[in-house]
Every structure is written in C-alpha cells, then in structure tokens.
Write a protein that holds these residues in place. Structure first.
Motif, short mmCIF file in Angstrom:
data_model
loop_
_atom_site.label_atom_id
_atom_site.label_comp_id
_atom_site.label_asym_id
_atom_site.label_seq_id
_atom_site.Cartn_x
_atom_site.Cartn_y
_atom_site.Cartn_z
N ALA A 35 0.83 -1.21 0.00
CA ALA A 35 0.00 0.00 0.00
C ALA A 35 0.86 1.26 0.00
CB ALA A 35 -0.93 0.00 1.22
N LEU A 36 1.96 1.24 0.77
CA LEU A 36 2.87 2.39 0.80
C LEU A 36 3.52 2.59 -0.56
CD1 LEU A 36 4.29 4.66 2.33
CD2 LEU A 36 6.02 2.99 3.06
N VAL A 37 3.93 1.50 -1.20
CA VAL A 37 4.55 1.60 -2.53
C VAL A 37 3.57 2.22 -3.52
CG1 VAL A 37 5.44 0.27 -4.48
CG2 VAL A 37 6.14 -0.32 -2.16
N GLY A 52 -7.72 3.34 -5.17
CA GLY A 52 -8.71 2.29 -4.94
C GLY A 52 -8.06 1.00 -4.46
N ALA A 53 -6.97 0.62 -5.10
CA ALA A 53 -6.26 -0.59 -4.68
C ALA A 53 -5.66 -0.40 -3.29
CB ALA A 53 -5.16 -0.92 -5.69
N SER A 54 -5.12 0.81 -3.02
CA SER A 54 -4.55 1.08 -1.70
C SER A 54 -5.62 0.94 -0.61
CB SER A 54 -3.95 2.48 -1.66
OG SER A 54 -2.91 2.61 -2.59
N ARG A 55 -6.82 1.43 -0.91
CA ARG A 55 -7.89 1.39 0.08
C ARG A 55 -8.21 -0.05 0.49
NH1 ARG A 55 -11.52 5.35 1.24
NH2 ARG A 55 -10.80 6.51 -0.61
N PHE A 106 -8.01 7.87 8.74
CA PHE A 106 -7.70 9.06 7.94
C PHE A 106 -8.04 8.84 6.47
CE2 PHE A 106 -4.52 10.29 11.36
CZ PHE A 106 -5.31 11.33 11.84
N LEU A 107 -7.82 7.64 5.97
CA LEU A 107 -8.15 7.34 4.58
C LEU A 107 -9.65 7.43 4.36
CD1 LEU A 107 -7.32 6.43 1.75
CD2 LEU A 107 -7.38 4.06 2.57
N GLN A 108 -10.40 6.90 5.32
CA GLN A 108 -11.86 6.95 5.22
C GLN A 108 -12.37 8.39 5.22
OE1 GLN A 108 -13.71 4.38 4.62
NE2 GLN A 108 -15.72 5.38 4.75
N ARG A 109 -11.69 9.26 6.00
CA ARG A 109 -12.08 10.68 6.07
C ARG A 109 -11.50 11.49 4.92
NH1 ARG A 109 -14.20 12.67 10.88
NH2 ARG A 109 -15.38 10.99 11.87
N ASN A 110 -10.71 10.83 4.06
CA ASN A 110 -10.11 11.48 2.89
C ASN A 110 -9.12 12.59 3.29
OD1 ASN A 110 -9.93 11.18 0.11
ND2 ASN A 110 -11.15 13.02 -0.27
N ASN A 111 -8.52 12.42 4.49
CA ASN A 111 -7.47 13.35 4.94
C ASN A 111 -6.14 12.78 4.44
OD1 ASN A 111 -5.59 14.93 6.28
ND2 ASN A 111 -6.79 15.03 8.18
#
Length: 786
Positions: A35-37, A52-55, A106-111
């Motif tokens: 995910a970091l990559v 999308g894949a990272s999520r 944070f990802l869910q909140r789009n921050n």
C-alpha cells in the motif's frame, strides 16, 4: 477438564490460536508495505489512480494486523520467550495495529496528508515489530550473523573432538588442546565484554590469574565442580534471562557448553609459561621443501608439488588448454593486452614444442607493456594514484615515476622493499601515507598508516584492528601496533585505546623480534634504514611468501593463501608456497622469473574453473583444480576496447607529468593504468586507492552493467569507433570478420554471422556497428579470462 489443559495450565485452544500468529503476521506486513509503494507511485505521478487498490489493501491489512496482535498476545502467554526482546516485539506489534487503524481512519475521512504520514509510521512499526519477531524466532543476531567476518559459533570450539565422558586423567597434550579450545570459545564469545579493553563486572577471562580471580560477585570458576561454577550457571540460563551470558550475539552451542563443563570438571587446568596461540601463526623463517619426484611429463617443480596435492586429494589432471586460450590468457596476464589477429595466427602456426615458453619469455621482454600492465597491481597495493584526497593540500605524494622505473628495470624485490621502507627520492609517498585534514581518529595518523600499510602489503598481516584495541582476530596487541608505528614517528606516540588517550608509551620495536632490534634513537632515517635491512633479510621468509602468494593470486585468480592479506591462514599447499618463496630468493628476487616459472607450468595451463558462490573461493574446504576464471580488470577492459576498436582515452587528460622523461620524448601513449580515475574505471572495479587494495572483486555488479549500457564514455567511444570502422570496411562480411578477430581472436561461427548481419545491416551503418561492438564487449568470452 484436566485433559483440556496443557502443562502450562492454559486452555489448549488459546495455545493453538496463539501458534497461528507467525502464519498470519506476514499477511498484514506485505499488504501494508505494498500500500505504501502504491501511494508513493501516486504521489510521484501527482494523481490518485491507485488509491482504490490502496484502500482495499489498507482495510484488509488493518483487520489482519489487529488479529495478528491478539494472537501474538495469546502466544506470549504460553511461549518460552525472553522478556526484553518479547516486550519490544509485543509493544511494537500493538503499536502497529493501532497505527494501521489510524491510517484506515484518515483514509476513510479522505485526509490524505494525515493518511500518508500515518501509513509511513505504520510501515515503520511493521518493520520494527518484524525485526524483533525474527530475533525471537531465529536469535538476536539474525541479521548480523550473515555479515562478513562473523564466525559461526559452531566452528569456534576448534577442530579437536574430545571424549567428554573420559573419567581418566588426560595426557599433557590433551590438556593443552582442551585449554586451546576453551580459550577459543572465550575469545569468540566473551572477550569483547570481559577482556583487556572492557571488563564488565570487573571480570576478565583472557588470562589464568584473571579468570580465577573472578569479578565483583566473586569466583566464576570452581575447579572440579562445574555445577558450582558461576560461569556455567550464566551460560546455561534461558535465553532472555537478565543474567544469561553472553548478553549479545549467539548463545553458546551445546558442544561449547559441554567443553567448558568438561574443562572445569578436569580441574580447569591452564598451561604454565607461554600459552599456545588460539590462532594459527605461520612460520617466519624460510623453508625449502624437498621437490616431489617427477612423473611422466610432470617435471617442472610447480607441477610436481601440485601433482602431490592432486594425488592426496584424488584430483585428476585435466588436458591443457589449447593454443588460442593460452595465448589470450598469457597476453592479458603478462602485458595486459589482447593479442592481435596476426600474433594469434603466427602462434597457432608455430610447430615448435617450446613455443609457449618462448612466448612467455618474449612478452616479459616487452618492458613498457609489462610495466604499464603491472603498474595497476602495484598502484593498488601501494596506495598510489594520480588524483584524489591529499594531493591538493600537499598531504600526499605519488610514487609513479619511481615505481614505473622500478618495474621497467625489473628491480629486485628486496631492493624495491628497501626503497619503499627507507625511501629514496620519489618513493617517499608510500610510508608518508595521507595527511588528512581536520580531526582524525588516532589510528589514522600518518605514522600508524605507515605501520598498517607496511605490515599489510609486505608481511600479509592485519594491524588495523590492533591500531585501535587488542585484535579479536589475531594475537596482535595495541601495544604492538604503537611500538611498530613509533619506528616511523619523529616523536614517540601516546597509546590511544579506541581513540581515548591512556597516558602510556609503547616504546619502539619490530613486529617480529627474531628479525632484530631497532635502535632507540631520535634519528628517524636511521630507524627506517634498520627496519628496511631487517625486513629484507633472507631469514624473513614471510616477506617473500607474501609477495609470491600475491603474484600467484594475480595470475591464477586465487592465492595459495586466502585472503592474501592474512598470511597466517592455512595454505592449500604449504610446500608449494614455501618452495616458490625459496626459489624466488635463490633467483635474486626476480619478479619476472617468478612470473615465468608460473605461466610456463602445466598448472597454469589447466582449464579455468568457476564457483557457484563467491565465498566458496575463501572457504577452508576450497580445493585447487586450476586457474579460477577471472574477469578483465578495468584497465584490461579499457585497453582491450582501445586496441580492438577505438582509443578510449584519446581525448582524456593524460598524466604526462607523472611519466619518466624518456616516455615523454618517445610520445608513448599511456594506457588505462596511467590515466586518472573516472566513473568508467570506477564502475569496472578500479579502487580509489585512499586505502591499500590488494585484490579486486572479479564478479560483475549492477554498477558495471549500468555503466556499460548507459555510460557516456563507453557510448561516445562506440560512436567514434563506428565512424572509423565504417570507412575502413564498406561491406558487412569483412567488417564482422575483422571485429570478431580483433576482439575474440577468431572468426564468427555461422549463427553469430547471421545475427551480426542483422545487427549491422547489408551496408554497415554506424548505429549497427555500435550495437555489434556493444554486444561483443558484453559477452563472457570477451570479458572473462578463461
């Protein structure tokens, strides 16, 4: 109910689930790292195409990380793990699970900024937790144990097997051997904390009286009673116990523990008088072994010694290499150049039975070519270069003119050594070393550099460790290094241990007292003359074994002793090494005669061999079967391209000011050995020569591959050469034949000709010629010396 409980009192299901922790834990590690990559890729491209894949990876990774942490807690409750490492691993795992949850939030909140920061911290936590998990599972030296110079604990107990159940008295020799094994175990596992440099708990284990004295807690060895000896208690405590020893590195093996117990049971005997070294120490004096009998066509002394070695090791002699292989091999080894097509064809047509001996003699008479090739070998060893640290400030001096003339005139090696150690005009740069600017470590001062370099290059011993503290790999002490350095010093040096002044002065003396005593005088030049005279004495067999071994390694790809700077190591043929050194001395220390003796032997003419792994060449189990296949050096490769295609250094700043006057007058174009270092030569393995370099890596590497595919110098050379070749050979067939003969010493086979025509085209183009030369230059047949 009792049947559902294990001996620990834990419900079996929790134990079972706990043991799933190692299986599950790698899943979130991989997902979060991927995910970091993906996030880095999005950041570099300035979009969120992979978000999308990272999520998906983040949410699956977070869930499994939390489950893995819970299972890890279950495993910790019923596993047998040491507390310090377990605590770090446990809390790092819990922190990672929490951080992964924060990342998902944070990802869910789009921050996105906070998400990216939390993701980096999560992967860092995963790395730390994983590292300590590996240490728990595989030992706390899981990573460091594979680094160079890390001796296996399995090997540290020595090679003699004792009958540890022997209840009778041991012989004197058995006691000596047992004590040697005990001190070997202590040296490799205990001296770093309980030796002269450091004595934790006031305990030292590097001497009889010191060990029996014990430390702050009293005696650690009770002779005859291993069960009452604190030493045994400490080394048998469970891993992770706060009193377990050693605290760092691998635990002692069962065999090592049994040896220590057995030694104490037998009275913890320690020999009186001078103790036998735990390290092999090679003899100092020369030895001229009897030459084994001739057998058939095996008559040359080198071959007779090798034949005896082959018989002992049940190795069969292989057929000698053909004339094409030999001429290419001997040209590259003696003068560093490829033979021309005319030279190859003339040699092949020669029907005389001694043509190989005649060829070797003729090449050794090419003084300029010989010198410019072997100059690189000696430049590496004597730390001589044409640019770099120290030259601008006047803190370094080159020895090029002196060295060039010494090699060209074939100066006897004993005289060359005398002029290096007790300098004449032009040879001072070797012992003067580099005067570094600014604050330096005490072991880097010029006097200590001289001691280190003279001992390494001329005597094949490592004094660098002992320049900072007592060596852990030999018997050399800090006091020895400073006493030897004082020979080169204008004033006596104060001993610094690990760069801390001790207030002590070591005096002035030789490393080997058997060679003589240095006068206690303020006259540095007198001391250096005495040192030079003592070093080159015929009775100093070590000096001549060292250089003979270096020349053998240069010609056959591997020394009789390896590494070549550790001459106390066991040679694969001690008789051969000693005879070569004695013969070298008997022939007036003539380096060309030494080279001739080697390259005209059947041994040198055996087919080359290779190994699957590079470290096999250094292994104690190494068996000699012939020349080790070598890669061309940077200078050989450069000269080969220049001679067969286009002078690579025609527009490069040549170091004419460093050349002897007669070469300037004759306008002899220097080869790569006399060119300042550049990225091309560096990529191909030429060292910077700020430190002594007595061997080069022969394996290909990524930097070399990048330079040969994308390097500007090589590319420009191919462009210039292609113009010349296109004008000289207007047809493809003639051009291809000439290129193959110039580079590989043969014409192309049908398949190669077909492929080359496709590359070059029906009418040669400059781009096609460049591509063909590039393809040939990258083949093993061109780059390797077979």
């Amino acid at each position: 109910m009792c049947m559902l409980l294990q001996s620990t009192g834990t419900f079996w299901l929790w134990q079972f689930l706990g043991r799933l922790h190692p299986l599950l834990v790698h899943f979130p590690i991989s997902l979060l790292c991927v995910a970091l990559v993906l996030e880095v890729i999005d950041w570099r491209k300035g979009n969120n195409a992979l978000r999308g894949a990272s999520r998906i990876l983040i949410f699956i990774g977070t869930t499994t990380a939390i489950i893995a942490a819970i299972l890890g807690l279950l495993l910790a409750d019923n596993g047998d793990y040491g507390a310090p490492l377990l605590d770090i691993h446990q809390w790092a795992g819990i922190a990672t699970a929490i951080l992964s949850g924060v990342t998902a939030f944070f990802l869910q909140r789009n921050n996105i900024k906070a998400y990216r920061g939390a993701l980096v911290l999560t992967v860092l936590g995963v790395t730390i937790a994983g590292h300590y998990g590996a240490m728990l599972t595989h030992g706390d030296d899981y990573l460091t144990s594979v680094l160079p110079n890390q001796q296996s604990a399995e090997d540290s107990a020595g090679g003699t097997d004792f009958v540890l159940t022997n209840h009778g008295a041991l012989s004197e020799q058995q006691l000596l051997d047992l004590n040697l094994q005990v001190r070997t175990i202590l040296a490799h596992n205990c001296y770093s904390c309980h030796g002269e440099a450091k004595s934790k708990g006031d305990l030292r284990l590097d001497g009889k009286e010191l060990m029996m004295k014990g430390g702050k807690g009293g005696a650690v060895v009770v002779p005859g009673q291993p069960d009452k000896s604190e030493l045994i208690r400490r080394i048998t405590l469970p891993k992770g116990h706060k009193e377990a020893m050693p605290t760092k590195g691998k635990r002692l093996t069962d065999k090592e523990v049994e040896i220590l117990k057995f030694w104490i049971e037998k009275g913890a005997k320690w020999p009186d008088g001078k103790e036998k070294s735990i390290y092999r120490v090679a003899r100092l004096e020369p030895r001229n072994p009897e030459i084994p009998p001739a057998s058939g066509d095996i008559v040359q002394p080198v071959d007779r010694f090798v034949n005896a070695y082959f018989r002992k090791n049940k190795i069969e002699w292989q057929p000698l290499v053909n004339d094409k292989v030999y001429i290419r091999r001997v040209y590259l080894d003696i003068v560093g150049l490829l033979p021309t097509p005319l030279q190859v064809n003339t040699f092949l047509a020669d029907k005389r039975s001694d043509k190989r001996e005649r060829l070797a003699s003729e090449l050794l008479l090419r003084n300029d070519q010989y010198t410019q090739h072997w100059l690189s070998f000696w430049n590496d060893a004597l730390r001589n270069d044409y640019s770099g640290t120290g030259y601008i400030t006047g803190g370094r001096f080159d020895i090029t003119k002196w060295l060039y003339m010494s090699l060209e005139s074939n100066k006897p090696y004993n005289q060359l050594v005398k002029e290096l150690v007790s300098p004449v005009k032009g040879s001072e740069g070797f012992i003067k070393g580099i005067k570094w600017r600014g604050t330096i470590n005490s072991s880097q001062r010029t006097e200590m550099q001289a001691a280190q370099n003279v001992s390494q290059v001329l005597l094949g011993l490592n004094l660098k460790c002992a320049s900072c503290h007592d060596s852990f790999i030999s018997d050399w002490k800090l006091d020895d290094a400073y006493a030897f350095a004082n020979i080169f010093a204008d004033t006596l040096l104060e001993i610094n241990r690990c760069d801390k002044p001790t207030g002590k002065i070591a005096g002035t003396r030789m490393l080997f007292p058997e060679l003589g005593e240095i006068s206690v005088t303020k006259d540095t030049e007198l001391r250096l003359r005495q040192l030079a005279d003592m070093l080159v004495q015929p009775k100093n067999g070590r000096l001549y074994r060292t250089v003979v071994n270096r020349i053998w390694a240069q010609l056959l790809g591997r020394g009789i002793v390896e590494p070549v700077d550790m001459m106390d190591n066991l040679p694969w043929s001690e008789d051969l090494l000693d005879w070569l050194a004695s013969d070298f001395a008997a022939n007036g220390y003539d380096m060309k005669k030494l080279i001739y003796t080697i390259v005209t032997s059947r041994t040198y003419q055996l087919p080359s061999s290779s190994v699957k792994e590079a470290d096999e060449m250094m292994s104690e189990s190494y068996r000699f079967t012939g020349m080790a296949r070598k890669r061309m050096t940077a200078e050989q490769f450069s000269d080969a391209i220049s001679a067969s295609f286009e002078p690579m250094y025609a527009d490069t700043a040549i170091v004419y000011k460093l050349l002897p006057e007669d070469l300037k007058k004759n306008k002899i174009l220097p080869r790569a050995a006399l060119v300042k270092n550049d990225p091309f030569l560096t990529a191909l393995g030429r060292p910077n020569r700020e430190t002594v370099s007595t061997s080069r890596m022969s394996q290909a590497n990524l930097l070399q591959a990048l330079e040969l595919t994308n390097g500007s110098k090589f590319t420009e050379t191919l462009k210039k050469g292609s113009t010349h070749w296109r004008s000289k050979y207007p047809t493809s067939d003639a051009l291809i034949d000439a290129l193959y003969e110039n580079t590989l010493g043969r014409k192309p086979v049908p398949k190669e000709l077909t492929a080359a025509k496709k590359i070059v085209g029906k009418l040669p183009t400059e781009e096609g010629i460049q591509d063909l030369v590039w393809a040939i230059a990258l083949t093993p047949e061109f780059q390797l010396i077979y």
